[in-house]
Design a protein around this motif. Structure first.
Motif, PDB file in Angstrom:
ATOM      1  N   VAL A 175     -10.032  -4.456  -6.576  1.00 11.32           N
ATOM      2  CA  VAL A 175     -10.721  -4.246  -5.313  1.00 11.32           C
ATOM      3  C   VAL A 175     -10.191  -5.284  -4.339  1.00 11.32           C
ATOM      4  N   THR A 176      -9.653  -4.839  -3.206  1.00 10.95           N
ATOM      5  CA  THR A 176      -8.988  -5.753  -2.279  1.00 10.95           C
ATOM      6  C   THR A 176      -9.795  -5.914  -1.000  1.00 10.95           C
ATOM      7  N   PRO A 177     -10.234  -7.137  -0.706  1.00 11.20           N
ATOM      8  CA  PRO A 177     -10.975  -7.396   0.531  1.00 11.20           C
ATOM      9  C   PRO A 177     -10.055  -7.364   1.745  1.00 11.20           C
ATOM     10  N   ARG A 178     -10.646  -7.590   2.901  1.00  7.41           N
ATOM     11  CA  ARG A 178      -9.921  -7.436   4.157  1.00  7.41           C
ATOM     12  C   ARG A 178      -8.743  -8.388   4.272  1.00  7.41           C
ATOM     13  N   TRP A 179      -8.869  -9.611   3.718  1.00  2.00           N
ATOM     14  CA  TRP A 179      -7.797 -10.577   3.904  1.00  2.00           C
ATOM     15  C   TRP A 179      -6.485 -10.154   3.248  1.00  2.00           C
ATOM     16  N   VAL A 180      -6.535  -9.225   2.294  1.00  2.00           N
ATOM     17  CA  VAL A 180      -5.311  -8.749   1.642  1.00  2.00           C
ATOM     18  C   VAL A 180      -4.435  -7.974   2.627  1.00  2.00           C
ATOM     19  N   VAL A 209       7.391 -28.996  17.886  1.00  3.61           N
ATOM     20  CA  VAL A 209       6.772 -28.110  16.898  1.00  3.61           C
ATOM     21  C   VAL A 209       7.707 -26.942  16.649  1.00  3.61           C
ATOM     22  N   PHE A 210       7.993 -26.645  15.387  1.00  2.00           N
ATOM     23  CA  PHE A 210       8.824 -25.503  15.018  1.00  2.00           C
ATOM     24  C   PHE A 210       8.070 -24.628  14.023  1.00  2.00           C
ATOM     25  N   GLU A 211       8.028 -23.335  14.325  1.00  2.00           N
ATOM     26  CA  GLU A 211       7.413 -22.375  13.416  1.00  2.00           C
ATOM     27  C   GLU A 211       8.480 -21.860  12.470  1.00  2.00           C
ATOM     28  N   ILE A 212       8.184 -21.879  11.169  1.00  2.00           N
ATOM     29  CA  ILE A 212       9.176 -21.446  10.180  1.00  2.00           C
ATOM     30  C   ILE A 212       8.582 -20.350   9.297  1.00  2.00           C
ATOM     31  N   GLY A 213       9.423 -19.416   8.916  1.00  2.00           N
ATOM     32  CA  GLY A 213       8.983 -18.308   8.069  1.00  2.00           C
ATOM     33  C   GLY A 213      10.172 -17.502   7.594  1.00  2.00           C
ATOM     34  N   GLY A 214       9.918 -16.537   6.750  1.00  2.00           N
ATOM     35  CA  GLY A 214      10.964 -15.649   6.283  1.00  2.00           C
ATOM     36  C   GLY A 214      11.368 -14.669   7.359  1.00  2.00           C
ATOM     37  N   PRO A 215      12.316 -13.771   7.036  1.00  2.00           N
ATOM     38  CA  PRO A 215      12.835 -12.853   8.052  1.00  2.00           C
ATOM     39  C   PRO A 215      11.843 -11.795   8.528  1.00  2.00           C
ATOM     40  N   ARG A 216      10.801 -11.477   7.733  1.00  4.19           N
ATOM     41  CA  ARG A 216       9.906 -10.405   8.174  1.00  4.19           C
ATOM     42  C   ARG A 216       8.457 -10.699   7.806  1.00  4.19           C
ATOM     43  N   GLN A 217       7.568  -9.981   8.512  1.00  4.95           N
ATOM     44  CA  GLN A 217       6.141 -10.101   8.266  1.00  4.95           C
ATOM     45  C   GLN A 217       5.705  -9.119   7.186  1.00  4.95           C
ATOM     46  N   VAL A 218       4.788  -9.566   6.330  1.00  6.25           N
ATOM     47  CA  VAL A 218       4.222  -8.697   5.296  1.00  6.25           C
ATOM     48  C   VAL A 218       2.745  -9.043   5.151  1.00  6.25           C
ATOM     49  N   THR A 219       1.997  -8.177   4.508  1.00 12.01           N
ATOM     50  CA  THR A 219       0.618  -8.506   4.151  1.00 12.01           C
ATOM     51  C   THR A 219       0.586  -9.049   2.725  1.00 12.01           C
ATOM     52  N   GLU A 222       1.161  -6.287   0.337  1.00 10.74           N
ATOM     53  CA  GLU A 222       2.571  -5.920   0.170  1.00 10.74           C
ATOM     54  C   GLU A 222       3.298  -6.933  -0.720  1.00 10.74           C
ATOM     55  N   LEU A 223       2.901  -8.195  -0.609  1.00  8.35           N
ATOM     56  CA  LEU A 223       3.480  -9.195  -1.507  1.00  8.35           C
ATOM     57  C   LEU A 223       3.162  -8.867  -2.961  1.00  8.35           C
ATOM     58  N   MET A 224       1.901  -8.500  -3.221  1.00 11.59           N
ATOM     59  CA  MET A 224       1.508  -8.172  -4.594  1.00 11.59           C
ATOM     60  C   MET A 224       2.260  -6.949  -5.099  1.00 11.59           C
ATOM     61  N   GLN A 225       2.458  -5.962  -4.242  1.00  8.94           N
ATOM     62  CA  GLN A 225       3.185  -4.762  -4.664  1.00  8.94           C
ATOM     63  C   GLN A 225       4.654  -5.084  -4.939  1.00  8.94           C
ATOM     64  N   GLU A 226       5.251  -5.964  -4.140  1.00  9.81           N
ATOM     65  CA  GLU A 226       6.649  -6.355  -4.373  1.00  9.81           C
ATOM     66  C   GLU A 226       6.775  -7.129  -5.685  1.00  9.81           C
TER      67      GLU A 226
END
Length: 492
Positions: A175-180, A209-219, A222-226
């Motif tokens: 069961v996945t709450p909203r934050w997922v 200040v520098f914002e750092i992250g990977g090349p794309r956005q995911v939820t 989606e991380l769990m499914q990957e």
């Protein structure tokens, strides 16, 4: 932007016992930097890094201890946070940042480098708001500050990856709450370290200040499914509109290594979007972050090794732990000491002790240990899910189920301090010493009760404690394979 590394400069790293700091120090060592680590308990770091790295005692909550640590320092990394503390972490973060910023400015530090969190629109969680405030304090009250803001960090042993791995491995349907379903921009731990190390070479004189992250956005979903795809399993997710942070943290406590206190603070942060809105970092730093798939694949490859280089639970701050064996007393200590002799050399007698905990268990009534761990989770403690870093190797500072290794001497001594919820402080110590033609094994349980509640706790559970401690020593002696004699209680 890049400039030649200066091997004669001194770089201070705070939070070196933590997940990021524990990987940053070796990377700086490889660059030939002269490293100094600030640690509340220097012995915990004594064997983790190169002998060239200096470890100095200090605490950001104790401003006097920062003077010597920051003297002669060119640049300093601030990787301290109090999310696992028992008291209000926001105030501790605030005080620590202010103490450090002022001391760094007074000692002439050229730059502070800080790892914060990406923030989105709307009301911030207490954790993200605190990370933002710490960055502002460092920049306004200290030397020029370079702040990197990151989202979810993916790497073997990271808090986010451990959460992800446990959920997918243990739950065929969830069961996945909203934050997922909240967008994030995960980044691999190797890329975080690359940004942090290259921050030393930035020519800018002011704060940035520098914002750092990977090349794309995911939820997170989606991380769990990957992750599920890469390990070859299918997972069903059933979304629900509401699930409070408290209920989510209790649910996570049953199936993951994230105990309730940190789980609650983590989940309240996951409800905030943490995505990169300013990609200026790509123009200033020659780092090209890994994609989500490759970051997870790399974490899985590292996780398949016998031990990860660092884990989130290695950090002393993950437990909010108290003073050491010789620290200030709460009251009169209660001691339960058992001894026996074995016809074997010290190395053989000590071998079962060195393997205690984790998947091997505690040599007696493991179901009772598991029950105590479950009760600890429900009370907001660490529980038994951390296991141990390595099946045999031990070093001071290691988490070991709901204990932490306070002292270790090969073939002679292992002392553990309790990190479960107890009304006082507790230790468990094992000693092996030569005796006649063999060795003497001494097991000592020490409890320092806090008030009447502590005394009621100890004496109310005394029959169980006596049964467990005596049974545990018998199990250890049995594991030597040589028998024993003269098993007896000794005066405390």
């Amino acid at each position: 932007m890049d400039r030649q590394h200066c091997s004669n400069r001194t770089i201070l790293v705070t939070g070196a016992s933590g997940y990021v700091g524990g990987r940053l120090v070796p990377a700086l060592e490889e660059r030939g930097e002269r490293i100094r680590c600030l640690a509340r308990n220097p012995g915990y770091l004594a064997t983790r890094f190169s002998s060239r790295t200096e470890v100095i005692a200090g605490d950001v909550l104790d401003p006097d201890s920062l003077v010597a640590a920051l003297t002669g320092v060119d640049a300093a990394y601030y990787l301290v946070h109090s999310m696992g503390s028992r008291a209000g972490f926001e105030e501790q973060d605030r005080i620590g940042a202010r103490n450090f910023a002022r001391a760094a400015r007074e000692r002439g530090v050229r730059r502070v480098i800080y790892l914060g969190g990406l923030i989105g629109d709307g009301e911030l969680s207490p954790h993200l708001a605190s990370r933002l405030e710490v960055g502002r304090i460092l920049a306004s009250e200290g030397p020029p500050t370079l702040e990197f803001r990151a989202s979810i960090i993916i790497g073997s042993g990271s808090l986010s990856f451990e959460l992800l791995r446990s959920l997918v491995n243990k739950l065929p349907a969830m069961v996945t709450p909203r934050w997922v379903r909240t967008p994030a921009q995960p980044i691999a731990i190797d890329d975080v370290i690359a940004y942090l190390t290259r921050g030393l070479d930035l020519d800018d004189e002011g704060s940035a200040v520098f914002e750092i992250g990977g090349p794309r956005q995911v939820t997170y979903g989606e991380l769990m499914q990957e992750y599920a795809r890469q390990i070859g399993v299918r997972r069903v997710m059933i979304p629900v509109p509401l699930l409070s942070p408290r209920l989510s943290s209790l649910w996570l406590g049953l199936v993951t290594p994230v105990y309730a206190r940190v789980g609650r603070k983590l989940i309240t942060s996951l409800r905030n979007e943490t995505v990169v809105r300013d990609d200026a970092v790509l123009e200033r730093f020659p780092v090209r972050p890994l994609g989500v798939g490759e970051a997870i694949a790399r974490a899985l490859r590292d996780e398949d090794r016998e031990m990860a280089r660092t884990r989130w639970s290695d950090a002393v701050s993950s437990s909010g732990r108290g003073p050491l064996w010789g620290g200030k007393r709460f009251g009169s200590r209660i001691v339960d000491r058992q001894q026996a002799e074995v016809p074997a050399e010290a190395a053989r007698a000590f071998a079962p002790i060195q393997r205690i905990g984790g998947s091997r268990g505690w040599y007696f009534a493991n179901w009772l240990w598991g029950l105590r761990g479950a009760a600890d989770l429900l009370a907001g403690g660490v529980g038994m899910r951390r296991g141990r870093r390595h099946p045999v190797d031990i070093r001071p500072g290691d988490p070991l189920d709901f204990w932490r290794v306070e002292a270790f001497e090969p073939d002679r001594l292992l002392r553990l301090q309790a990190e479960m919820k107890v009304p006082g402080r507790a230790w468990l110590q094992f000693e092996v010493e030569p005796a006649g033609d063999g060795s003497r094994v001494t097991q000592t349980a020490v409890f320092d009760p806090l008030g009447l509640g502590g005394l009621l706790y100890w004496y109310g559970l005394y029959p169980i404690h006596w049964l467990i401690f005596r049974g545990m020593l018998r199990g250890i002696l049995r594991a030597t394979g040589v028998g024993w004699q003269n098993l007896q209680s000794a005066d405390g």
